[in-house]
Design a protein around this motif. Structure first.
Motif, PDB file in Angstrom:
ATOM      1  N   VAL A 102       0.747  -1.069   0.105  1.00 13.48           N
ATOM      2  CA  VAL A 102       0.076  -0.034  -0.026  1.00 13.48           C
ATOM      3  C   VAL A 102       1.089   1.287   0.060  1.00 13.48           C
ATOM      4  CG1 VAL A 102      -1.746   1.299   1.299  1.00 13.48           C
ATOM      5  CG2 VAL A 102      -1.999  -1.235   1.003  1.00 13.48           C
ATOM      6  N   TYR A 105       2.280   1.856  -3.403  1.00 12.42           N
ATOM      7  CA  TYR A 105       1.479   2.382  -4.362  1.00 12.42           C
ATOM      8  C   TYR A 105       0.974   3.702  -4.025  1.00 12.42           C
ATOM      9  CZ  TYR A 105      -3.546   2.775  -6.157  1.00 12.42           C
ATOM     10  OH  TYR A 105      -4.601   3.033  -7.125  1.00 12.42           O
ATOM     11  N   THR A 233      -6.524   4.644  -0.655  1.00 13.23           N
ATOM     12  CA  THR A 233      -6.371   3.197  -0.747  1.00 13.23           C
ATOM     13  C   THR A 233      -7.075   2.738   0.444  1.00 13.23           C
ATOM     14  OG1 THR A 233      -4.111   3.463   0.593  1.00 13.23           O
ATOM     15  CG2 THR A 233      -3.987   3.478  -1.782  1.00 13.23           C
ATOM     16  N   ASP A 259      -8.124   3.627  -5.359  1.00 13.25           N
ATOM     17  CA  ASP A 259      -8.274   2.110  -5.348  1.00 13.25           C
ATOM     18  C   ASP A 259      -9.421   1.488  -4.818  1.00 13.25           C
ATOM     19  OD1 ASP A 259      -6.642  -0.525  -5.926  1.00 13.25           O
ATOM     20  OD2 ASP A 259      -6.913  -0.578  -3.662  1.00 13.25           O
ATOM     21  N   ALA A 285      -4.513  -2.080  -4.259  1.00 12.64           N
ATOM     22  CA  ALA A 285      -3.053  -1.679  -3.620  1.00 12.64           C
ATOM     23  C   ALA A 285      -2.509  -2.206  -2.854  1.00 12.64           C
ATOM     24  CB  ALA A 285      -3.493  -0.231  -2.953  1.00 12.64           C
TER      25      ALA A 285
END
Length: 309
Positions: A102, A105, A233, A259, A285
């Protein structure tokens, strides 16, 4: 032999590690076959899910023997945790196992959106040369990252951002202004209003609760720094997606990476249609090959332990 039902995709070596000790029913399509799933959990001792399986209502009632719910991830909004605990079920999330995925991302999409040049491949391939139009992208170094929520994922994201020269501020009402974590991480504590006014990129790291629903509302988006970007996310419903899209279209915001959405998957006519400089991904993510292995291995071990093996 105790029975474990796994309803969504899981790393196969982790699944195989359970088979010598348990009767394992693994079918990643079970989440989409409600009748079969309800039938299979009637005599299971543990249920392992990701984010799509709704452990509540009829499904939860059907888990007559189950004492363990394993979550291949960290968000628990698809599980009625109080109801599970009232039935004596232990709910086990894979805390920390997908944090790096995460965090990467967030940093990766922040770089892409600030620079604004990476979606020109089709034009360049076709013979266009939009060099002048793409020469005003922004560098990540020196920018301010605002984290809404400063738990494990937020702190790892902060560390990666600082390594690239970003200043990091965070808002987390669960942490006091004099908490030692601020000095330890070099991150500045901020009110939500301060964060929105100062951040070049705002990333959400809070669960979806009645208190966080529509946290990033149209009114708060209007207070954000011009050209700022938003990364979500966490969960759909925390932000007003229509307001984010509208602000990007008018130039008030510089872009967004989402996401997670409300609902998932997106429906026709959703607010993202025609929105420029956005990255939209299908709730992945936290899912990489490495993260899936870590998450699956952790949950397999913890579920086995909870079942007394």
């Amino acid at each position: 032999m105790k029975k474990i039902v796994i309803t969504e995709f899981m790393d196969l070596p982790a699944v195989e590690s359970l088979k010598p000790q348990f009767n394992v029913v693994y079918d990643p399509t079970l989440v989409d076959d409600a009748a079969r799933l309800v039938a299979l959990v009637q005599d299971c001792d543990a249920l392992v899910v990701r984010n799509r399986t709704q452990v509540r209502g009829e499904l939860l009632a059907a888990c007559r023997k189950a004492t363990v719910i394993g979550r291949l991830g960290v968000g628990l909004d698809n599980i009625d945790v109080p109801a599970c605990e009232a039935r004596g079920m232990k709910v086990i999330p894979a805390t920390g196992a997908n944090a790096l995925a995460v965090a990467e991302y967030v940093i990766g999409t922040t770089m892409v959106l600030l620079r604004g040049v990476y979606q020109a491949s089709a034009e360049v391939t076709a013979g266009a040369w939009p060099r002048a139009a793409l020469s005003s992208g922004r560098e990540i170094s020196g920018k301010t990252l605002g984290l809404i929520g400063f738990g494990g994922i937020g702190r790892l994201t902060a560390r990666l951002a600082q390594g690239l020269g970003m200043q990091v501020i965070a808002h987390d009402p669960m942490l006091k202004r004099d908490d030692a974590v601020w000095a330890q991480t070099g991150v500045k504590s901020a009110t939500l209003e301060e964060l929105l006014a100062q951040a070049d990129a705002v990333s959400l790291h809070v669960p979806l609760t009645p208190e966080t629903k529509n946290l990033l509302s149209s009114e708060r988006i209007a207070k954000m720094k011009k050209g700022a970007i938003v990364i979500n996310t966490a969960r759909g419903g925390i932000t007003d997606e229509a307001a984010v899209s509208a602000a990007i279209k008018t130039g008030a915001l510089g872009g967004a990476a989402f996401d997670v959405f409300e609902p998932e998957p997106l429906k026709a006519g959703n607010p993202w249609v025609g929105c420029p400089n956005v990255i939209l991904t299908p709730h992945v993510a936290g899912v990489t090959a490495e993260a899936n292995e870590r998450v699956s291995t952790l949950i397999a071990a913890e579920v086995a332990k909870a079942l007394g093996v």
